[in-house]
Structure formats: C-alpha cells, structure tokens
Design a protein around this motif. Structure first.
Motif, short mmCIF file in Angstrom:
data_model
loop_
_atom_site.label_atom_id
_atom_site.label_comp_id
_atom_site.label_asym_id
_atom_site.label_seq_id
_atom_site.Cartn_x
_atom_site.Cartn_y
_atom_site.Cartn_z
N ILE A 1 0.84 -1.21 0.00
CA ILE A 1 0.00 0.00 0.00
C ILE A 1 0.86 1.24 0.00
N ARG A 2 1.90 1.26 0.85
CA ARG A 2 2.77 2.45 0.93
C ARG A 2 3.55 2.61 -0.36
N ALA A 3 3.93 1.49 -0.98
CA ALA A 3 4.65 1.58 -2.25
C ALA A 3 3.75 2.17 -3.32
N SER A 4 2.45 1.80 -3.30
CA SER A 4 1.53 2.34 -4.30
C SER A 4 1.36 3.83 -4.12
N TYR A 5 1.36 4.31 -2.85
CA TYR A 5 1.28 5.75 -2.59
C TYR A 5 2.50 6.47 -3.16
N GLN B 1 6.95 22.61 1.94
CA GLN B 1 5.54 22.32 2.17
C GLN B 1 5.23 20.84 1.97
N ALA B 2 5.88 20.23 1.00
CA ALA B 2 5.69 18.79 0.79
C ALA B 2 6.17 18.00 1.99
N ASN B 3 7.30 18.40 2.57
CA ASN B 3 7.80 17.72 3.77
C ASN B 3 6.85 17.91 4.95
N GLN B 4 6.31 19.14 5.09
CA GLN B 4 5.35 19.38 6.16
C GLN B 4 4.09 18.54 5.95
N LEU B 5 3.69 18.41 4.70
CA LEU B 5 2.53 17.58 4.39
C LEU B 5 2.80 16.12 4.75
N LYS B 6 3.99 15.63 4.40
CA LYS B 6 4.33 14.24 4.73
C LYS B 6 4.38 14.04 6.24
N MET B 7 4.86 15.04 6.97
CA MET B 7 4.91 14.94 8.43
C MET B 7 3.50 14.83 9.00
N GLN B 8 2.57 15.67 8.50
CA GLN B 8 1.19 15.60 8.96
C GLN B 8 0.53 14.27 8.59
N MET B 9 0.95 13.70 7.48
CA MET B 9 0.39 12.43 7.04
C MET B 9 0.99 11.25 7.77
N GLY B 10 2.12 11.48 8.47
CA GLY B 10 2.81 10.37 9.10
C GLY B 10 3.61 9.55 8.10
N MET B 11 4.01 10.19 7.01
CA MET B 11 4.75 9.52 5.95
C MET B 11 6.24 9.76 6.13
N SER B 12 7.03 8.75 5.85
CA SER B 12 8.48 8.87 5.97
C SER B 12 9.01 9.93 5.03
N MET B 13 10.02 10.68 5.50
CA MET B 13 10.62 11.72 4.67
C MET B 13 11.28 11.14 3.42
N THR C 1 10.03 8.87 1.54
CA THR C 1 9.01 8.45 0.58
C THR C 1 8.72 9.57 -0.40
N ALA C 2 8.73 9.24 -1.68
CA ALA C 2 8.44 10.25 -2.71
C ALA C 2 6.95 10.61 -2.67
N LEU C 3 6.67 11.89 -2.74
CA LEU C 3 5.28 12.37 -2.71
C LEU C 3 4.98 13.08 -4.02
N GLU C 4 4.07 12.54 -4.77
CA GLU C 4 3.70 13.14 -6.06
C GLU C 4 2.26 13.61 -6.00
N LEU C 5 2.03 14.86 -6.43
CA LEU C 5 0.70 15.43 -6.43
C LEU C 5 0.17 15.49 -7.86
N PRO C 6 -1.11 15.21 -8.06
CA PRO C 6 -1.66 15.20 -9.42
C PRO C 6 -1.70 16.59 -10.04
N ALA C 7 -1.43 16.66 -11.33
CA ALA C 7 -1.40 17.95 -12.03
C ALA C 7 -2.79 18.54 -12.21
N THR C 8 -3.83 17.72 -12.15
CA THR C 8 -5.19 18.19 -12.43
C THR C 8 -5.84 18.86 -11.23
N SER C 9 -5.30 18.62 -10.02
CA SER C 9 -5.98 19.13 -8.82
C SER C 9 -6.07 20.64 -8.80
N PHE C 10 -5.06 21.34 -9.31
CA PHE C 10 -5.09 22.80 -9.29
C PHE C 10 -6.21 23.34 -10.16
N LYS C 11 -6.46 22.69 -11.28
CA LYS C 11 -7.56 23.12 -12.14
C LYS C 11 -8.90 22.90 -11.46
#
Length: 451
Positions: free
Chosen positions: A14-18, A216-228, A230-240
């Motif tokens: 699951i974490r790998a899929s994230y 901000q991505a690192n702060q987001l990962k900290m709030q999520m409880g995600m390891s630093m 771990t790569a965090l990718e955000l979708p390009a469509t969300s801003f639209k």
C-alpha cells in the motif's frame, strides 16, 4: 506468524503504491488518518478511557479475596493463672498458650448493596469514555484541516514554479535570438545583458519557489505520518479543480454549534462535572454492604498437617464462617463534603461562561471566513481578468518589439507584469480555498473532504 508476514507485505504494498502514483486530497487524508502519530496517541487515550470504565464498573461487582497463612510460634506466650484452677491452691501456675504450628486458609466476598457514589461513578465513567472518543474526533478534524491546507498550499507553490518555468523558457528563447542578432550586429549587447539579468532573476525565483514547495511537501508528509524518504507526487489536475470550484461557490450555509467538536467537548465536560457534583452529594447518603467470610484452620505442635489421622497426625482442623451486613451512615465531616459540592458548582458556572465564549468565537470565525471567501471570489475574478489583460499586453508588446516598434524595457516590463498577475491569481485561489476550508470547519463538516 504467516498472518503477520502477510499483513506487513500488504502494508508495504500500500505504501509503495502511494509512493508510485499521484495522491489526490482524499488519498492524503485517508493516509494521514491511518498513520498520523498524534492521532494514534489520541486513539490510545480512547482505549485508556474504556479501561477506566471497566475499572469503575468493577467496584459494583462482587469483590472476592482468598488468603492463606502459616504461623510458627517459636516462643509461645505464657499465661499466669491461679493454681486453684488446676488443683494447686495458693500458687501461680504458668501455662503455655497456643500451639507451635498454625495454618489458616480463608476467603471473603463483599458486595455493594447500596452505594450511591459507586453508581454515580459508573455513569460518569461511561460519559468519560464518550469524552475520549470525542477527543479522537477532534484530533481527526485537526489532521484533516492541516493536511488539506498544506495540500492546497503545495499545489499553489508548484503552480508558481510552472509559471516561472514557462517564463524562463520564453526568456531563454529571446536571449538565444538576441545573442544571434548581437553577433550579426542587429542588436545591442546591453539589451542582451539586460535579458540575461532578468533570466537569472527568474531562475533564482524558480529555485526559491521550488524550495518552498519541497518544504511544504515535507510538512505535508509529516502531517500524514509519511516517511521523509518516501516520494510524494501530487496530481497535475488538482489545481484546475480548485479553479473550477470557485466559479460555482455561492451558499456558505450557516454555523451549527452542535456540529462543532470544540463546543461538544465543553458540553460533555459540563455533563462530567454534573456527575462529579452528584458523586459529592452521594457522600451524604448511607451505604450498605453485604459480606461473607469463611476460614479453615489447622493447629498442631508438630508440622504433620499433610499426614492423615491414621498416619499419626496430631493436627486439629476446624472451620469458621460468617455473614455480615454493614451499614455506614455519614454524620459530620467538618463540612468537607459541602465545600466539594460548592467547588463543583463554581466549575459548572465556569464551563457555562466558557461555552458562551466559545460560541461567540466560533460564530465570529464563521462570519470572518465568509467575508474572506467572498472577498477572495472577487479577487479571483479580478485577477483572472488581469492575467488575460497582462497576457494580451505581453503578446502585443512582443510583436511590436519584433517589429521594432517597442523597446526592450517595454517587453521586459510586460513580461514581469504577466508573471506577477499569474502569481497573484494563484495566490488568490489558495486564499479562497483556505477560507472555504475554514467555512467547512465552522459547519463541522471537515470529514466531508474524505468523499
């Protein structure tokens, strides 16, 4: 063991899929609710609340105890008695009391028949368990709020880097074209230098924007409880999606205090304090307790308890049993109970005033969030028109510059104005989403973001 290994493998998958796919806001929120450390600690406190309820409930159940003892009277007590009792008048005879060995096995049981303090404590413990559950809900809402605000802030920061990338590409092409013209004597070197200065400035801004996004991505990962790591990718469509939602925003609803966890927690505290007051009052009431005891005793001058009578044992065995009913009536305690009840009344008044204060604060936050959202909607519309106008000015100036009808200063100024307009528009979108988030929080509907 196989089940544990399978669970670990699934969790790793699951974490790998994230890490491999872009995370929507809902993905981030679900991950945070499952992995945030502060939330996990609050859930442990909720477990503690259930155990405390069980502890109080145990006071109303029968209390059973068993005891065993062995006594060796190394030096027995001597009792002086008149000799008349043993046929030696006029003398004092010393008799040895007791036996050398004494074995006792006993058991007791007590049951509260009537104890108002215990019964009130049971109700208070149940309410306390609900209070711990509500604290977990509050922690969940805090995690949702923090993750959502950081998620949108990261999207906007990334969009700023995209805007700067586009401007860097355009300016780089212009630098390349102008460099060729300088070589052919068709442009001035000072113009090329000015372009390169602007290009360097854009690249510096891009580095700063990228660093801001990574923070901000690192702060987001900290709030999520995600390891630093771990790569965090955000979708390009969300801003639209943010942009499209601003066009349909209209009714913000109204604040409902009963939906706000902060207000509900105070109400529950008030309930708990009422139970505490009742517990103090219950100390005025008499209590009734039923008890029973049974013991089995063995005595002997020799340690031969394990032998049977036929085997020559000298031990004597006898049992005792009793049943008791104990009534306790409180009469006077120096007004201590009355003082505790008075303290509880003061605490209830304080909670009532605190509820009024929180209600006013929550309503104020809601009204301010509505004003901010409405203001941001106007700003978004104005900035969108400004971006379109700045783009038209830039394209027109660029065309005139290519035709020799506009100066380089005009071109660079129009390009800077376009970049500022785009960034202002992006910032307005972010501020609207944050105000909208405050409105959702005011309505007590933060969990709706999970859907």
């Amino acid at each position: 063991m196989k089940k544990i290994m399978l669970t670990l493998v699934l969790l790793a998958g699951i974490r790998a899929s994230y890490a491999q796919s872009a995370l929507t806001l809902q993905d981030c929120l679900k991950y945070a609710l499952a992995n945030n450390q502060a939330l996990a600690r609050t859930r442990l406190e909720e477990d503690m609340g259930r155990f405390k309820t069980s502890e109080v409930r145990g006071q109303a159940l029968p209390q059973v105890n068993a005891n065993g003892s062995y006594t060796n009277n190394i030096k027995k007590q001597v009792l002086p008695i008149p000799g008349d009792f043993v046929g030696e008048p006029g003398k004092t005879v010393l008799l040895t009391a007791g036996v050398t060995h004494n074995v006792v096995a006993s058991g007791s049981i007590t049951q509260e028949v009537y104890n108002q303090s215990v019964f009130t404590g049971l109700k208070a413990a149940k309410a306390g368990e609900e209070y711990y559950r509500m604290q977990t809900v509050q922690s969940e809402e805090t995690v949702i709020y923090n993750v959502t605000s950081l998620y949108y802030a990261a999207l906007v920061s990334r969009e700023k880097t995209i805007v700067l990338d586009a401007n860097i590409d355009k300016l780089q092409q212009l630098v390349n074209t102008t460099a060729t013209q300088v070589e052919n004597g068709l442009a001035r070197k000072i113009d090329l230098d000015r372009m390169r200065v602007n290009l360097t400035n854009y690249k510096t801004q891009r580095i700063n924007a990228q660093n801001q996004f990574l923070i901000q991505a690192n702060q987001l990962k900290m709030q999520m409880g995600m390891s630093m790591g771990t790569a965090l990718e955000l979708p390009a469509t969300s801003f639209k999606e943010i942009e499209s939602k601003t066009a349909t925003a209209a009714d913000f609803g109204g604040v409902t205090l009963d939906n706000r966890i902060e207000y509900k927690l105070l109400t529950k505290q008030e309930e708990l304090q009422n139970y505490q007051k009742k517990a103090y009052i219950a100390q005025y009431y008499p209590s009734l307790q039923l008890g029973g005891n049974y013991s089995y005793n063995g005595i002997s001058d020799k340690f031969d308890f394990l032998k049977s009578k036929s085997g020559g044992s000298t031990a004597s065995w006898y049992d005792m049993a009793s049943v008791s009913l104990t009534l306790k009536v409180p009469i006077f305690d120096g007004f201590a109970r009355r003082s505790r009840v008075s303290q509880a009344n003061v605490t209830l008044k304080e909670l009532s005033k605190q509820k009024e204060e929180v209600a006013l604060s929550l309503n104020t936050q809601f009204e301010n969030a509505k004003l901010q959202a409405q203001n941001n909607l106007s700003t978004i519309r104005a900035q969108k028109e400004n971006v379109e106008l700045a783009n038209e000015v830039y394209l027109s100036t660029q065309n005139n510059y290519n035709l020799g009808l506009a100066s380089l200063t005009d071109l660079l100024d129009s390009e800077t104005s376009l970049t500022e307009a785009q960034n202002n528009y992006n910032e307005a979108l972010l501020q609207y989403k944050l105000a909208e988030l405050d409105i959702i929080k005011s309505n007590g509907n933060l969990k709706s973001l999970l859907n």
